[in-house]
Scaffold this motif. Sequence first.
Motif, PDB file in Angstrom:
ATOM      1  N   UNK A  92      14.266  97.500  54.844  1.00  0.00           N
ATOM      2  CA  UNK A  92      13.016  96.733  54.769  1.00  0.00           C
ATOM      3  C   UNK A  92      12.236  96.893  56.070  1.00  0.00           C
ATOM      4  N   UNK A  93      12.916  96.798  57.204  1.00  0.00           N
ATOM      5  CA  UNK A  93      12.249  96.978  58.497  1.00  0.00           C
ATOM      6  C   UNK A  93      11.625  98.372  58.570  1.00  0.00           C
ATOM      7  N   UNK A  94      12.371  99.405  58.142  1.00  0.00           N
ATOM      8  CA  UNK A  94      11.824 100.776  58.158  1.00  0.00           C
ATOM      9  C   UNK A  94      10.600 100.885  57.253  1.00  0.00           C
ATOM     10  N   UNK A  95      10.657 100.252  56.082  1.00  0.00           N
ATOM     11  CA  UNK A  95       9.530 100.320  55.141  1.00  0.00           C
ATOM     12  C   UNK A  95       8.281  99.645  55.708  1.00  0.00           C
ATOM     13  N   UNK A  96       8.473  98.673  56.581  1.00  0.00           N
ATOM     14  CA  UNK A  96       7.341  97.928  57.148  1.00  0.00           C
ATOM     15  C   UNK A  96       6.834  98.519  58.460  1.00  0.00           C
TER      16      UNK A  96
END
Length: 166
Positions: free
Chosen positions: A100-104
């Motif tokens: 999720x952090x990478x996607x954001x």
Amino acid sequence: MRRTRPARGTCRCIVAAVGLAAAVAGGLVAAACSGPSREAGETGGAVDAEAVRAEIERVTRRWEAALIAGAPGDAVADVFTPEAVRLPSGEPAVRGHDAIVRALAGSVPLREARFTIEDIEVDGDLAFANGTYRVRGPDDVELGGKFLEVWKRLETGWRIHRVMWD
């Protein structure tokens, strides 16, 4: 299940971030949980639906603030369960905090992020919420739609466990 309705004007958080020309918005998806066994971090016992709503609204405000600041990755642990799944429309599922952090990554600050819960139902350690969202990027482009969320009660509080949006 107890069902409550939000106060008029209540906002809901569940969006990702608006990128340069694209936006990622958050919502929820339904997940089922049954049986007496619990995962690590879950709690049991009776649930006060109004108290659950209040905490979910607080977490939602945290998410909205992170989106407006352009730092949603900093709020992931405060908003999502460690095994959360985000289901962006037309894209592969995003599973877990790190993904999720990478996607954001690279999110730009939003001018507005507003999530309005229309319905919420609480069943034990799960809460199901649906509503609408509206986000406005730095270029004043507005996106809006519907979301569906499954929240899970952990020892640290209520967190988004599954989310989808259109």
